[in-house]
Design a protein around this motif. Structure first.
Motif, short mmCIF file in Angstrom:
data_model
loop_
_atom_site.label_atom_id
_atom_site.label_comp_id
_atom_site.label_asym_id
_atom_site.label_seq_id
_atom_site.Cartn_x
_atom_site.Cartn_y
_atom_site.Cartn_z
N ILE A 139 10.00 16.95 -5.00
CA ILE A 139 8.61 17.12 -4.56
C ILE A 139 8.53 17.48 -3.09
O ILE A 139 7.77 18.36 -2.68
N TRP A 149 3.77 1.63 -1.11
CA TRP A 149 4.40 1.76 -2.41
C TRP A 149 3.46 2.45 -3.39
O TRP A 149 3.89 3.01 -4.40
N SER A 150 2.18 2.41 -3.10
CA SER A 150 1.21 2.96 -4.04
C SER A 150 0.83 4.40 -3.76
O SER A 150 0.17 5.03 -4.57
N ILE A 151 1.19 4.92 -2.60
CA ILE A 151 0.82 6.29 -2.29
C ILE A 151 1.90 7.22 -2.83
O ILE A 151 3.06 7.09 -2.46
N PRO A 152 1.54 8.17 -3.65
CA PRO A 152 2.56 9.07 -4.17
C PRO A 152 3.11 9.97 -3.06
O PRO A 152 2.42 10.24 -2.07
N VAL A 202 0.84 -1.20 0.00
CA VAL A 202 0.00 0.00 0.00
C VAL A 202 0.87 1.25 0.00
O VAL A 202 0.63 2.20 -0.73
N LEU A 251 1.30 15.91 1.66
CA LEU A 251 0.18 16.82 1.91
C LEU A 251 -0.69 16.32 3.06
O LEU A 251 -1.17 17.11 3.87
N LEU A 252 -0.85 15.00 3.12
CA LEU A 252 -1.63 14.46 4.24
C LEU A 252 -0.95 14.77 5.57
O LEU A 252 -1.59 15.12 6.56
N PHE A 261 3.69 13.12 -2.95
CA PHE A 261 3.05 14.40 -2.68
C PHE A 261 1.74 14.22 -1.92
O PHE A 261 1.40 15.05 -1.08
N VAL A 262 1.07 13.11 -2.17
CA VAL A 262 -0.15 12.87 -1.40
C VAL A 262 0.20 12.65 0.06
O VAL A 262 -0.40 13.23 0.97
#
Lengths: 354, 337, 326
Positions: A296, A154-157, A152, A163-164, A159-160
């Motif tokens: 980023i 590995w799938s979150i970019p 999971v 920002l979170l 920048f997301v």
């Protein structure tokens, strides 16, 4: 093994030359006018400036000649001075930074380096550590959980994730803030009573015996480091895990256990030293991840390092700056790879037979 | 050596594989002398057995003859034409007449092609007819090798080792070749299957007028099928003779040693036999011994053996040997079994 | 094929497949789920409800809220699915093709060609991927901004045809152009992994006897490469490619986030999240700008990762080379 090292060292300048050619190829996609206009701040105010710059830097010469001059510098016919020359450290003028590219890099390097170190250490520790735990508990609960988390993750970019983090820890909770230092700390750092040693606030503040600055710097580093580290720990976990799994399944592990050693000793003395060998190559991967990730991360956290500068320049199509930073990063990457290769050769006895 | 209906003549064939080393640029520091100056003939309709230990260069010989490897030097004359001088296009025509059967039944067939496609490919490449004609001939070939033509759509993994070899044979026959190089075709098969495949090869030879170069590492394997046998050691041929001549009157010490290792199915005689045991290991083909290559293990080597390489010459009708001892005594030495 | 059956049995890959199918359905039904306004110039530009700079939280008219400038987030997420598929699939397709070509030529012919091609691969690999992509994007945007016709423009037109179905005889659409530059940059620096893997596989398959037999029969090089070597060597590359689709989408989203990929207001998830950059202090109030497109990206990439990972597990014993070992 000596030969192995020499061979790797000799190839270094060759690769750098080839890399510089690729960079120059990208540069030469631009017309002389476009390249010259990158040196001038406001074209409308100085109409003849473009032509004089084209003249000065020889931007109309044939490509191989331009490449040579770009590399070693060009003697200005009028002033007799030598202009340009990558090898002389002259990477061009940065429109965005309003200084030479080299100056900008030098100014911003310490910030990025600081961030990289603060991110890199937890990255390795967590990634490798969790990888070992995962491998040792193969297919049991910790392993399954870690597997899921790392896929999971590995799938979150980046920048997301970043920002979170900002959303929770800054906007909602107010614990951490973007930027490198709070305003009051900036004032102290810029005053005469503060001596600059490395440019890294964490190090310098300790050397200046200012614990409050240190704490402030660290608090600003927490979120960006976590974000930057996050990018790669999942990958490292998997790499370590697979390497350890390979090692653990070897016959000599069974022998060690049959000898009656406790499981802990078995892991510590036999599994780890062998299983961690390929993990050295992680150093190279980590470097790539850091170089890519700072762009980023620094942008999101308003962190004044090389990465955010890269993003800014790219946005304003300041090709000179962008190319300069890329060239510099490529150099770092290649050198990093070289060091890792040599280390690998030292650690892994099998390679020495080359 | 008279011509005697030779369809293939190999003259002074050499194949060296370079070994490189170097820091940035790799330079050659040595070579593996896989095939080191061999000459022999293959006559129409015969089966020439080529025997030797692993690594002696016999497979390399087979492949170099067919130009799968390009020779380092020497000539390979097929019906008088020098194959080593031909380019890809010239070879294409000759390729139809010379084919190969490989050792490993599992690696010699493309796992992603059906049996029909495998056998049909040679005909497709050389445009020997339209699709129906090729299919017809494929069925014909399958029958010839003793397989059910209905298997045409199946894939290699559905067959046993022996059956796969048969498919490989069918593929080799597709272009109506004259000469087939059999590179240890039965070494990887169970003993019971081996006999079947050898018999098949013999039948085919008779029916289709084929000539074989049969490569093996075991003298007993080639005895049944060969007309003549050549013995190879470390890249050189040490003896060639008619089958019975070689087995009954071997002249070269190496041949004698090989033969003494072959068990006789006669226990009392077997027990009385004196084995010739060879000392030491096979030398490295990178740096072969000076003079006669076999001298380091030869129980009979004399002074000249380390200085001069013996010439390969005829000492009796249709019996050639490379040995100083044999030269010294032109009537031939005593077989020591 | 048995591989598909195995994929369906494995729980993680099953989830991945279900997610993927879900996304495909959303993409196909985009015009139905989020109907574009009547006289929209380009359906991929998100419709704006006014010009208020303040993002609005989810409401009945705007189910997922609006960003700064009143771009409808729901519309962007739905149509962004199409963008994600297009960008991801096309980039993966082209990088794989380029990598396969270069790698198999190098492996098959060996010699100086191999040396040259491998050095080239090394040089391209000497650049950190994102930095190189950013660099090339900015260069290309300058070049294309000129408006000339040349080789680069032809390449862009070809890519536009492939991705958007854009008619090559017409001029390039500026809205699409920015996306294309990002894609081109990623493609230019994304092929090296495949080249290495296929080269290694071809080297090992090259000496198999069936390849020799084909040579012996007189088959042409192309036939040997295409019929014998590649089919037996290509599978690991396909597995890698399927795992990489997710990361290409991520990279492109990063470019868009930085302002280099899709332009402002385009239906692209990364681009939508970039709106959040101006609202960081009040991010907790404007969470929907990040969460909804972010969720879309995460689920999309996750589904590809799950499928690709399971594929690799299934073929694990047969796979060597680059991999993230699970």
């Amino acid at each position: 093994m000596f030969r192995y090292i020499i061979r790797r060292l000799l190839i270094l300048p060759l690769i750098m030359t080839a890399v510089s050619m690729l960079i120059f190829a990208m540069l030469s996609l631009l017309t002389p006018y476009e390249r010259a206009s990158l040196y001038v701040q406001d074209i409308s105010k100085r109409p003849g400036a473009i032509d004089s710059i084209i003249e000065k830097y020889g931007l109309n010469d044939p490509i191989p000649v331009q490449y040579w001059h770009w590399l070693v510098g060009r003697k200005d016919a009028n002033t007799g001075e030598i202009e340009g020359g990558i090898l002389r450290g002259n990477l061009g003028w940065s429109k965005t930074g309003k200084a030479t590219v080299w100056e900008v890099i030098a100014r911003r390097m310490p910030a990025t380096a600081e961030l990289a170190i603060w991110a890199g250490i937890p990255m390795i520790l967590i990634g490798v550590g969790l990888g070992v735990i995962s491998a040792v508990n193969h297919n049991k609960l910790p392993d399954q959980v870690l597997r899921v988390i790392s896929i999971v993750g590995w799938s979150i970019p980046v920048f997301v994730f970043g920002l979170l983090c900002l959303m929770f820890f800054y906007a909602r909770l107010g614990w951490f803030a973007p930027g490198r230092l709070s305003d009051w700390a900036m004032q102290v750092v810029q005053s005469d009573s503060y001596r600059v040693y490395t440019g890294m606030y964490t190090v310098d503040s300790l050397l200046n015996l200012r614990l409050d600055i240190f704490r402030n710097a660290v608090s600003h580093l927490v979120l960006p480091s976590v974000t930057l580290a996050y990018l790669n720990w999942a990958y490292m976990l998997r790499l370590t895990r697979s390497s350890m799994l390979d090692t653990l399944s070897q016959d000599y592990m069974t022998t060690a256990r049959a000898k009656g050693l406790t499981e802990r000793l078995v892991i510590l003395r036999h599994a780890l030293p062998n299983g961690l060998i390929p993990v050295v190559t992680i150093g190279a991967i980590m470097l790539i991840g850091l170089l890519n990730g700072v762009v980023i991360t620094e942008t999101i956290f308003d962190y004044p390092g090389m990465g955010s500068f890269m993003a800014q320049s790219a946005l304003s199509l300041d090709v000179i700056s962008v190319l300069g930073i890329t060239l510099f990063s490529a150099f770092i990457l290649i050198s990093g790879n070289l060091i890792v290769d040599i280390l690998y050769g030292i650690i892994d006895p099998r390679i020495r037979l080359d | 050596m008279s011509d005697q209906g030779a369809i293939l003549q190999v003259k002074n064939l050499k194949k060296y594989f370079p070994i490189s080393q170097g820091i940035v640029l790799r330079r050659q520091i040595g070579a593996v002398h896989a095939v080191d100056d061999i000459s022999f003939d293959i006559r129409a309709g015969e089966t020439l057995g080529l025997v030797g230990e692993s690594g002696c260069g016999k497979s390399t010989t087979g492949r170099t003859i067919l130009q799968l490897y390009r020779p380092t030097s020497g000539q390979v004359l097929f019906h008088g034409e020098d194959l080593t001088r031909m380019n890809r296009n010239g070879l294409r025509g000759t390729r139809r007449k010379m084919q190969m059967i490989f050792q490993d039944p599992y690696a010699s067939l493309n796992p992603r092609m059906s049996v029909g496609e495998i056998i049909g490919e040679p005909m497709l490449v050389h445009r020997m007819g339209n699709r129906r004609e090729i299919e017809a001939r494929t069925s014909e070939l399958l029958e010839m090798v003793g397989l059910n033509p209905g298997y045409v759509k199946r894939y290699p993994h559905e067959f046993s080792g022996g059956q796969r070899q048969r498919i490989g044979i069918a593929r080799a026959l597709a272009l109506n070749p004259e000469l087939i190089v059999c590179d240890e075709p039965i070494s990887a098969l169970d003993v019971s299957i081996q006999a079947q495949v050898v018999n098949l090869l013999e039948d085919l030879q008779r029916d289709l007028n084929l000539t074989y170069l049969f490569i093996a590492h075991d003298l007993s394997m080639v005895r049944h099928i060969s007309t003549r046998v050549a013995v190879m050691y470390l890249g050189a041929i040490v003896e060639i003779a008619l089958r019975e001549d070689l087995y009954n009157h071997p002249l070269h010490p190496y041949t004698q040693a090989l033969l003494s290792a072959v068990p006789i199915p006669n226990p009392p005689a077997e027990r009385k036999r004196q084995r010739t045991l060879l000392q030491g290991d096979v030398p490295s083909p990178v740096d072969p011994p000076s003079g006669c290559r076999f001298r380091t293990r030869c129980p009979l080597s004399i002074d000249i053996c380390s200085r001069e390489r013996p010439t390969f010459r005829q000492v009796q009708p249709d019996h050639l040997v490379a040995c100083h001892l044999v030269d010294a005594d032109t009537k031939g030495g005593e077989p020591s079994n | 094929m048995t591989v598909i059956k195995k994929l369906l049995r494995n729980p993680t890959s099953l989830i991945g497949i279900i997610l993927l199918v879900g996304f495909v359905i959303i993409a196909l039904l985009a015009p139905v789920l989020a109907p574009p306004p009547e006289n929209a110039r380009d359906v991929y530009m998100i419709p704006r409800d006014g010009f208020n700079t303040q993002p609005q939280p989810p409401s009945p008219e705007h189910k997922l809220g609006t960003t700064e400038g009143q771009f409808d987030i729901y519309y962007g997420v739905i149509w962004g699915t199409r963008t994600a598929f297009r960008v991801g699939v096309v980039i993966t397709l082209l990088t794989t093709l380029i990598g396969l070509t270069i790698g198999s030529l190098a492996g098959f012919y060996g010699g100086w060609l191999d040396e040259v091609l491998m050095r080239l691969t090394e040089i391209f690999q000497a650049f950190p991927f994102l930095l190189a992509a950013i660099t090339l994007t900015s260069v290309l945007q300058t070049v294309y901004g000129r408006g000339e016709a040349n080789f680069l423009v032809m390449t862009a037109k070809g890519l536009a045809l492939l991705t958007f179905g854009h008619n090559p005889s017409q001029d390039l659409d500026p809205i699409q152009l920015q996306i294309l530059t990002g894609m081109l940059a990623i493609i230019a620096f994304g092929w090296m992994g495949y080249a290495r893997v296929i080269r290694g596989n071809i080297l090992s398959v090259k000496e198999y006897e069936y390849a020799l037999a084909a040579r012996l029969v007189g088959a042409s090089d192309m036939r040997i490469l295409g019929r014998h070597l590649l089919p037996n060597a290509v599978f690991p590359v396909l597995v890698l490619a399927s795992m990489d689709i997710g990361s290409y989408v991520l990279t492109f989203a990063s470019l868009s986030f930085l302002g280099l990929g899709a332009q402002r207001g385009y239906a692209d998830w990364g681009q939508m999240i970039s709106f959040a950059r101006n609202w960081i202090p009040s991010l907790a109030d404007h969470w929907y700008i990040v969460v909804y497109p972010g969720l879309a990206i995460v689920l999309f990439v996750l589904s590809w990762n799950l499928v690709g990972d399971a594929l690799r597990d299934i073929l694990d014993p047969r796979m060597r080379g680059r991999g993230t070992g699970l």
